[in-house]
Scaffold this motif. Structure first.
Motif, PDB file in Angstrom:
ATOM      1  N   ILE A  25      -7.795  -2.154   2.122  1.00  0.00           N
ATOM      2  CA  ILE A  25      -6.586  -1.008   2.005  1.00  0.00           C
ATOM      3  C   ILE A  25      -5.910  -0.942   2.633  1.00  0.00           C
ATOM      4  O   ILE A  25      -4.552  -1.228   2.829  1.00  0.00           O
ATOM      5  CB  ILE A  25      -6.637  -0.022   0.084  1.00  0.00           C
ATOM      6  N   GLN A  26      -6.503  -0.605   3.915  1.00  0.00           N
ATOM      7  CA  GLN A  26      -5.511  -0.583   4.954  1.00  0.00           C
ATOM      8  C   GLN A  26      -4.365  -1.641   5.175  1.00  0.00           C
ATOM      9  O   GLN A  26      -3.494  -1.482   5.535  1.00  0.00           O
ATOM     10  CB  GLN A  26      -6.406  -0.130   6.451  1.00  0.00           C
ATOM     11  N   ALA A  27      -5.341  -2.655   5.205  1.00  0.00           N
ATOM     12  CA  ALA A  27      -5.120  -4.354   6.087  1.00  0.00           C
ATOM     13  C   ALA A  27      -3.841  -4.761   4.802  1.00  0.00           C
ATOM     14  O   ALA A  27      -2.920  -4.970   5.044  1.00  0.00           O
ATOM     15  CB  ALA A  27      -6.300  -5.414   5.975  1.00  0.00           C
ATOM     16  N   ALA A  28      -3.735  -4.706   3.863  1.00  0.00           N
ATOM     17  CA  ALA A  28      -3.490  -4.657   2.280  1.00  0.00           C
ATOM     18  C   ALA A  28      -1.610  -3.575   2.407  1.00  0.00           C
ATOM     19  O   ALA A  28      -0.623  -3.653   1.747  1.00  0.00           O
ATOM     20  CB  ALA A  28      -3.560  -4.371   1.233  1.00  0.00           C
ATOM     21  N   GLY A  29      -1.452  -2.950   3.507  1.00  0.00           N
ATOM     22  CA  GLY A  29      -0.519  -1.411   3.356  1.00  0.00           C
ATOM     23  C   GLY A  29      -0.422  -1.196   2.362  1.00  0.00           C
ATOM     24  O   GLY A  29       0.141   0.514   2.232  1.00  0.00           O
ATOM     25  N   VAL A 196      -0.537   7.957  -5.604  1.00  0.00           N
ATOM     26  CA  VAL A 196      -1.376   7.883  -5.960  1.00  0.00           C
ATOM     27  C   VAL A 196      -2.175   6.584  -6.418  1.00  0.00           C
ATOM     28  O   VAL A 196      -1.317   7.709  -7.663  1.00  0.00           O
ATOM     29  CB  VAL A 196      -2.854   9.735  -5.877  1.00  0.00           C
ATOM     30  N   ALA A 197      -2.664   6.135  -6.930  1.00  0.00           N
ATOM     31  CA  ALA A 197      -3.226   5.137  -7.518  1.00  0.00           C
ATOM     32  C   ALA A 197      -4.397   4.661  -7.482  1.00  0.00           C
ATOM     33  O   ALA A 197      -5.237   4.473  -5.802  1.00  0.00           O
ATOM     34  CB  ALA A 197      -2.114   4.485  -6.900  1.00  0.00           C
ATOM     35  N   GLY A 198      -5.472   4.930  -8.455  1.00  0.00           N
ATOM     36  CA  GLY A 198      -6.543   4.646  -8.763  1.00  0.00           C
ATOM     37  C   GLY A 198      -6.316   3.447  -8.948  1.00  0.00           C
ATOM     38  O   GLY A 198      -6.721   1.907  -8.350  1.00  0.00           O
ATOM     39  N   THR A 199      -6.761   3.030 -10.910  1.00  0.00           N
ATOM     40  CA  THR A 199      -6.747   2.253 -11.318  1.00  0.00           C
ATOM     41  C   THR A 199      -5.555   0.922 -10.371  1.00  0.00           C
ATOM     42  O   THR A 199      -5.708  -0.600 -10.166  1.00  0.00           O
ATOM     43  CB  THR A 199      -6.151   2.538 -12.192  1.00  0.00           C
ATOM     44  N   ALA A 200      -4.411   0.930 -10.676  1.00  0.00           N
ATOM     45  CA  ALA A 200      -3.439   0.574  -9.541  1.00  0.00           C
ATOM     46  C   ALA A 200      -3.075  -0.275  -7.974  1.00  0.00           C
ATOM     47  O   ALA A 200      -2.781  -1.108  -8.174  1.00  0.00           O
ATOM     48  CB  ALA A 200      -1.767   1.311  -9.914  1.00  0.00           C
ATOM     49  N   ALA A 201      -4.140   0.261  -7.924  1.00  0.00           N
ATOM     50  CA  ALA A 201      -3.906  -0.392  -6.558  1.00  0.00           C
ATOM     51  C   ALA A 201      -5.341  -0.866  -5.852  1.00  0.00           C
ATOM     52  O   ALA A 201      -5.492  -2.318  -5.580  1.00  0.00           O
ATOM     53  CB  ALA A 201      -4.653   0.907  -5.293  1.00  0.00           C
ATOM     54  N   ALA A 211      -0.332  -6.910  -3.281  1.00  0.00           N
ATOM     55  CA  ALA A 211       0.419  -7.665  -4.009  1.00  0.00           C
ATOM     56  C   ALA A 211       0.773  -5.838  -4.505  1.00  0.00           C
ATOM     57  O   ALA A 211       1.724  -5.743  -5.109  1.00  0.00           O
ATOM     58  CB  ALA A 211       0.150  -8.094  -5.347  1.00  0.00           C
ATOM     59  N   ASN A 212      -0.652  -5.174  -5.485  1.00  0.00           N
ATOM     60  CA  ASN A 212      -0.696  -4.027  -6.053  1.00  0.00           C
ATOM     61  C   ASN A 212       0.278  -3.066  -5.393  1.00  0.00           C
ATOM     62  O   ASN A 212       0.589  -2.416  -5.287  1.00  0.00           O
ATOM     63  CB  ASN A 212      -2.290  -3.390  -6.345  1.00  0.00           C
ATOM     64  N   ILE A 213      -0.450  -2.640  -3.455  1.00  0.00           N
ATOM     65  CA  ILE A 213       1.008  -1.758  -2.952  1.00  0.00           C
ATOM     66  C   ILE A 213       1.772  -1.973  -3.195  1.00  0.00           C
ATOM     67  O   ILE A 213       2.804  -0.895  -3.195  1.00  0.00           O
ATOM     68  CB  ILE A 213      -0.318  -1.600  -1.546  1.00  0.00           C
TER      69      ILE A 213
END
Ligand code: DX5
Ligand code: ZN
Length: 223
Positions: A25-29, A196-201, A211-213
């Protein structure tokens, strides 16, 4: 309007591969890592102890945003701080002396967050507004990921924004629960600066995280 900070909640990550998940998730932004700590008592679910937070610390350089849903919360502050928490957020209902708790978090060198449940009045912020570095407005009742966003949170966000501005506070205003690319812009328009986003992230696995982020930040969808 500035893009909001995106704080993926690892509650929705693959628990068998948590180290890789925070790196991905860090690499994804992502901007912060949101860590939901639940005690099976304050909320009806049991999640992440300080040992897991410590084990994750070497896997990312992002700030650890630890949301404590634990009562009593005071005995746990130091352990999560030592494990690597940068932000420690507490519910006013999780101890008898929230003023003291917030002061203690700052004393430990962390940023202090106050969490407002859907049923907690915004006035709970007033007596401690000078002690908070973050206000977290819950847009679901805490305990589980994957719940639907409660629209009443938008009014609460606007009310918190007005109070922070009136007090000259630069505290971060964060929203948590059911946040999606569809309601993110409304949260930001109401005054939120962190989502904050769990499911959506985490939906779709690692190849979908960027893309999610981006969608949560309000970037136009890729053609
Ligand atoms: C709920 C937690 C949230 C939750 C968010 O108690 O505080 O952080 O995991 O998950 P979604 O985005 O799926 O609602
Ligand atoms: Zn949370």
């Amino acid at each position: 309007m500035a893009a909001p900070l995106i704080c993926p909640s690892i509650l929705s990550a693959d628990f068998a591969r948590l180290g890789e998940e925070v790196a991905a998730i860090q690499a994804a932004g992502a901007d912060w890592v949101h860590i939901d700590v639940m005690d099976g008592h304050f909320v009806p679910n049991l999640t992440i102890g300080p040992a897991v937070v410590r084990a994750l610390r070497p896997h990312t350089t992002l700030p650890f945003d630890v949301h404590l849903m634990v009562a009593p919360v005071d005995p746990w502050l130091e352990a999560y701080r030592e494990a690597g928490a940068d932000v420690l957020s507490v519910h006013p209902e999780s101890g008898p002396h929230v003023h003291r708790t917030l002061g203690r978090i700052r004393q430990l060198g962390a940023r202090a967050g106050l969490v407002l449940n859907p049923g907690t009045p915004v006035e709970a912020l007033d007596p401690v507004i000078d002690l908070v570095d973050l206000v977290l407005v819950m847009s679901v009742n805490p305990g589980f990921g994957g719940q639907a966003f409660l629209d009443t949170a938008l009014r609460k966000i606007a009310a918190v924004r007005a109070r922070l501005d009136a007090a000259g506070s630069s505290a971060t205003l964060q929203v948590d629960g059911g946040v999606t690319a569809d309601n993110a812009a409304a949260c930001v328009a109401a005054g939120a600066d962190a989502l904050v986003a769990g499911t959506a992230a985490f939906r779709g696995g690692p190849s979908a995280y960027a893309a999610n982020i981006a969608a949560l930040k309000g970037a136009p969808a890729a053609a």
